[in-house]
Design a protein around this motif. Structure first.
Motif, PDB file in Angstrom:
ATOM      1  N   ILE A 246       0.855  -1.172   0.000  1.00 41.30           N
ATOM      2  CA  ILE A 246       0.000   0.000   0.000  1.00 41.30           C
ATOM      3  C   ILE A 246       0.901   1.235   0.000  1.00 41.30           C
ATOM      4  O   ILE A 246       1.758   1.395   0.881  1.00 41.30           O
ATOM      5  CB  ILE A 246      -0.931   0.017   1.229  1.00 41.30           C
ATOM      6  N   VAL A 247       0.726   2.089  -0.982  1.00 42.42           N
ATOM      7  CA  VAL A 247       1.552   3.289  -1.087  1.00 42.42           C
ATOM      8  C   VAL A 247       1.059   4.306  -0.070  1.00 42.42           C
ATOM      9  O   VAL A 247      -0.082   4.771  -0.140  1.00 42.42           O
ATOM     10  CB  VAL A 247       1.493   3.874  -2.509  1.00 42.42           C
ATOM     11  N   LYS A 248       1.891   4.627   0.878  1.00 40.09           N
ATOM     12  CA  LYS A 248       1.541   5.600   1.905  1.00 40.09           C
ATOM     13  C   LYS A 248       2.099   6.969   1.531  1.00 40.09           C
ATOM     14  O   LYS A 248       2.802   7.130   0.542  1.00 40.09           O
ATOM     15  CB  LYS A 248       2.093   5.157   3.265  1.00 40.09           C
ATOM     16  N   GLY A 249       1.767   7.951   2.316  1.00 39.72           N
ATOM     17  CA  GLY A 249       2.293   9.283   2.072  1.00 39.72           C
ATOM     18  C   GLY A 249       3.792   9.324   2.310  1.00 39.72           C
ATOM     19  O   GLY A 249       4.333   8.648   3.186  1.00 39.72           O
ATOM     20  N   GLY A 250       4.479  10.128   1.506  1.00 42.06           N
ATOM     21  CA  GLY A 250       5.921  10.258   1.655  1.00 42.06           C
ATOM     22  C   GLY A 250       6.276  11.067   2.892  1.00 42.06           C
ATOM     23  O   GLY A 250       5.415  11.548   3.633  1.00 42.06           O
ATOM     24  N   PRO A 251       7.571  11.238   3.144  1.00 45.64           N
ATOM     25  CA  PRO A 251       8.005  12.024   4.305  1.00 45.64           C
ATOM     26  C   PRO A 251       7.534  13.469   4.187  1.00 45.64           C
ATOM     27  O   PRO A 251       7.533  14.051   3.104  1.00 45.64           O
ATOM     28  CB  PRO A 251       9.535  11.915   4.261  1.00 45.64           C
ATOM     29  N   LYS A 252       7.137  14.047   5.294  1.00 45.47           N
ATOM     30  CA  LYS A 252       6.649  15.409   5.320  1.00 45.47           C
ATOM     31  C   LYS A 252       7.819  16.375   5.485  1.00 45.47           C
ATOM     32  O   LYS A 252       8.604  16.268   6.432  1.00 45.47           O
ATOM     33  CB  LYS A 252       5.649  15.601   6.463  1.00 45.47           C
ATOM     34  N   VAL A 253       7.951  17.288   4.553  1.00 46.50           N
ATOM     35  CA  VAL A 253       8.992  18.310   4.621  1.00 46.50           C
ATOM     36  C   VAL A 253       8.321  19.676   4.563  1.00 46.50           C
ATOM     37  O   VAL A 253       7.322  19.867   3.874  1.00 46.50           O
ATOM     38  CB  VAL A 253      10.014  18.156   3.482  1.00 46.50           C
ATOM     39  N   GLU A 254       8.879  20.626   5.288  1.00 50.24           N
ATOM     40  CA  GLU A 254       8.281  21.953   5.383  1.00 50.24           C
ATOM     41  C   GLU A 254       9.187  23.048   4.859  1.00 50.24           C
ATOM     42  O   GLU A 254       8.753  24.205   4.767  1.00 50.24           O
ATOM     43  CB  GLU A 254       7.923  22.245   6.844  1.00 50.24           C
ATOM     44  N   PRO A 379      13.735   0.846  -3.211  1.00 48.38           N
ATOM     45  CA  PRO A 379      13.946   2.218  -3.708  1.00 48.38           C
ATOM     46  C   PRO A 379      12.806   3.169  -3.386  1.00 48.38           C
ATOM     47  O   PRO A 379      12.961   4.377  -3.552  1.00 48.38           O
ATOM     48  CB  PRO A 379      14.090   2.006  -5.224  1.00 48.38           C
ATOM     49  N   ARG A 380      11.654   2.653  -2.943  1.00 45.03           N
ATOM     50  CA  ARG A 380      10.530   3.547  -2.664  1.00 45.03           C
ATOM     51  C   ARG A 380      10.828   4.495  -1.507  1.00 45.03           C
ATOM     52  O   ARG A 380      10.142   5.502  -1.338  1.00 45.03           O
ATOM     53  CB  ARG A 380       9.281   2.727  -2.344  1.00 45.03           C
ATOM     54  N   PHE A 381      11.849   4.196  -0.698  1.00 47.42           N
ATOM     55  CA  PHE A 381      12.174   5.083   0.409  1.00 47.42           C
ATOM     56  C   PHE A 381      12.841   6.372  -0.067  1.00 47.42           C
ATOM     57  O   PHE A 381      13.036   7.290   0.718  1.00 47.42           O
ATOM     58  CB  PHE A 381      13.074   4.363   1.422  1.00 47.42           C
ATOM     59  N   LYS A 382      13.230   6.440  -1.328  1.00 51.25           N
ATOM     60  CA  LYS A 382      13.664   7.697  -1.950  1.00 51.25           C
ATOM     61  C   LYS A 382      12.991   7.801  -3.322  1.00 51.25           C
ATOM     62  O   LYS A 382      13.628   7.929  -4.360  1.00 51.25           O
ATOM     63  CB  LYS A 382      15.188   7.774  -2.045  1.00 51.25           C
ATOM     64  N   GLY A 383      11.668   7.759  -3.255  1.00 49.02           N
ATOM     65  CA  GLY A 383      10.886   7.704  -4.484  1.00 49.02           C
ATOM     66  C   GLY A 383      10.939   8.970  -5.307  1.00 49.02           C
ATOM     67  O   GLY A 383      10.713   8.924  -6.523  1.00 49.02           O
TER      68      GLY A 383
END
Length: 659
Positions: A246-254, A379-383
């Motif tokens: 399940i594709v979750k939301g990526g890391p949140k950056v501000e 590789p999805r951890f740096k998609g």
């Protein structure tokens, strides 16, 4: 429909504990009894309604749980029309009985009522009193009309009728079939299962034989397998995890530069040499991208594959402010300047050896950059960078003559080597034009605006930071080594570095002191030396600037290999100069080779990168042009002889073969 209501005896869960309404008092007071310990809780209706609105209250089903029917919880529209028609029929009878108010389930009392309802709904076969009672009882237990939905799907047993041993053999047969071939069929699985059962029966007594299932039974067992398990057997668990995740939301950056991802990719494009016009091959693109703005921070192109030096080149380009693109292609102006620069907070990498080097770790520490490695084969951890590199190939490289396309089968009769015409400098110009004037000005679906606008929006809230000076950056980004300082200076890979900058160091610490050295792999003409306890390094030039200035580390390694081959000293200036000249000649021969891999190797030897797209290895030392002879026994200055005219030297043959 049953639910939450203010009735005495109503049960519900509140705050993780079971409660029941014990009494309804005046002034909207509600007295609750907690089932776990019998504690009395006094609250108001508003308190309970507020908790319900916040999702903290869940009503519990009334009546014995064991007698409650299993309800169909999906939308009624998913039911077939015949099932919905039967549901409407049952509801009409149950509702008609409820509307009477007082009733008893006897044939004398209920038969006329059921007949009257049948006449109203035009039902030719009204239910019996027993059937009507069964329907009403199901409704009374659940308090929902859903209980009347016919559950034809629950008829019969759904459990397999085969013994446990047959099911085990069936699982083994399926696994063996897919190990033999990913295209295994139900028939091949059945054949293996029959063989396994027959072998098992040979070990069993006559009255304990296993029954061989029919082919159709094997297909039914095969259909019971989950899609994930089937994919694991066909293509492996790693592939199944990718396909069924399940594709979750990526890391949140501000903020900009908060998270930066880096990776390599071979470009699907052949480049040519600007002198011979022969195709050199596909360069390797190393690129860093800002996750917040989706704007590329910097990149590095080379023909030599992945290495720590390549990563350093891309990191240097990303951190430094960018100069305006040099216009190589006529009448093609890059309208926008590259706005990105500065040190990033976090750099996300994969597990390539070049990313796990001590050099990169040291540089990251000096710059204040945190390194984070992704799990292996995920590789999805740096998609963000993975998707952008695909965009570069599909939407840029594939649209240019000389593209190799993504798959060999897509080429057909198209020959990318014959169609290639761009040099490294021309490609760099086109690439910058596409990045800044096309990609950066196009609305990105992931951020809802253009990367250009997103970067400037982030820049308004956070100002990028640079090292104190360009010299400070050059001191920190490079290959890190340790050497001992001697009276004659520092010797690094056969090149001697010395100068007055080292005199205070040797006076204070004495000969033999270890010093930290930072080397630029693209230019061995100077090194940065960090004395002990010093906060700033000193720049020390090579003694032989004619040889070392502009020389890359890879070129120097080839020259040293040549010198060692002839048995000369690696610090012999004459031998190094002669080998340098012969390397230039060998590179020229490789550049004219008919094999593309030799021309690509020659481009790497020339030092062609995005920093130096037109670099050529041309020795300027006049002493290298003098004829040389093979060393004689006892000679103090051995240098290789020139090969006869028309004959390739051993050196040329070695580098052509990759030695």
């Amino acid at each position: 429909m049953s639910g939450f209501a203010f009735r005495t005896g109503s049960a519900f869960e509140w705050g993780g504990a079971a409660h029941r309404i014990y009494r309804l008092g005046p002034n909207d007071q509600v007295v609750l009894e907690r089932d776990t310990d019998g504690q009395t809780v006094v609250c108001t209706r508003d308190d309970l309604l507020t908790a319900y609105r916040e999702g903290k209250i869940t009503a519990k089903r009334e009546g014995p749980v064991s007698s409650a029917p299993i309800l169909f919880g999906r939308p009624l529209q998913e039911l077939p029309e015949r099932v919905r028609a039967e549901l409407r029929r049952r509801i009409a009878y149950v509702q008609g009985i409820i509307d009477i108010g007082f009733f008893i389930f006897t044939p004398a009392f209920l038969s006329p009522i059921l007949q009257n309802i049948a006449t109203k709904i035009s039902d030719l076969k009204p239910p019996s009193v027993t059937t009507a009672y069964r329907w009403y009882k199901r409704y009374r237990v659940s308090r929902q009309m859903r209980a009347l939905i016919p559950r034809y799907d629950r008829r019969g047993s759904s459990a397999p009728r085969q013994t446990d041993r047959v099911l085990e053999l069936a699982a083994e047969a399926t696994e063996d079939a897919y190990k033999a071939s990913p295209a295994a069929t139900g028939k091949s699985i059945h054949d293996r299962l029959v063989g396994k059962i027959r072998a098992e029966n040979l070990r069993r007594s006559p009255d304990d034989q296993l029954v061989i299932p029919a082919l159709r039974t094997t297909y039914r067992l095969f259909d019971r397998m989950e899609a994930y398990d089937l994919h694991v057997l066909r293509e492996g668990q790693a592939s199944a995890d990718r396909r069924f995740r399940i594709v979750k939301g990526g890391p949140k950056v501000e903020h900009i530069l908060e998270r930066v991802e880096v990776d390599h990719t071979p470009l699907d494009l052949f480049l040519v040499d600007e002198v011979t016009a022969l195709p050199l091959g596909r360069p390797i693109l190393t690129l860093l991208i800002d996750v917040y703005s989706r704007f590329p921070l910097g990149y590095f192109l080379s023909f030599g594959g992945t290495s720590t030096a390549v990563v350093m080149g891309a990191l240097r380009h990303a951190v430094l402010p960018k100069e305006h693109t040099k216009e190589v292609v006529p009448n093609l102006k890059v309208e926008h300047r590259w706005p990105c620069y500065g040190r990033m907070d976090l750099l996300v990498l994969d597990n390539g050896l070049e990313f796990h080097s001590d050099d990169l770790e040291s540089v990251a520490f000096d710059l204040g950059v945190d390194l984070r490695y992704c799990p292996k084969h995920q590789p999805r951890f740096k998609g963000v960078i993975e998707r952008f590199l695909k965009t570069v190939n599909y939407y840029f490289a594939h649209q240019i003559p000389g593209t190799s396309l993504a798959k060999l089968a897509d080429r057909g009769d198209y020959n990318p080597e014959k169609s290639a015409f761009l040099t490294m400098a021309e490609f760099k110009h086109l690439f910058d034009k596409w990045l800044l004037d096309v990609y950066a000005q196009t609305v990105h679906r992931g951020i809802g605006t253009t990367p250009w606008a997103k970067w400037h929006e982030g820049e308004a809230r956070r100002t990028p930071e640079l090292p104190e000076s360009l010299a400070d950056l050059q001191r920190r980004i490079g290959l890190v080594r340790e050497r001992r300082l001697r009276h004659d200076g520092i010797t690094l890979d056969g090149i001697r570095y010395a100068g007055p900058e080292l005199e205070p160091v040797i006076r204070k610490w004495g000969p033999g002191i270890k010093v930290r050295i930072v080397v630029d792999a693209q230019d061995l003409g100077a090194i940065q030396v960090w004395p002990p306890e010093s906060q700033d390094p000193v720049t020390v030039l090579a003694i032989d600037q004619t040889y070392a200035h502009g020389l890359t580390r890879y070129q120097h390694e080839l020259i040293r290999d040549r010198v060692r081959e002839i048995g000369a000293s690696e610090e012999d200036g004459e031998a190094l100069a002669a080998a340098k000249f012969q390397l230039a000649s060998a590179i020229d021969e490789l550049m004219k080779s008919r094999k593309q891999k030799n021309r690509r190797r020659a481009a790497h030897m020339h030092g062609k990168t995005s920093d130096k797209p037109e670099a050529r290895f041309v020795p300027s030392n006049e002493r290298a042009m003098a004829p040389v002879t093979k060393p004689k026994p006892g000679s103090s200055n051995p240098i290789l002889a020139q090969p006869p005219a028309g004959q390739l030297s051993t050196f040329t043959l070695n580098i052509r073969q990759g030695n």
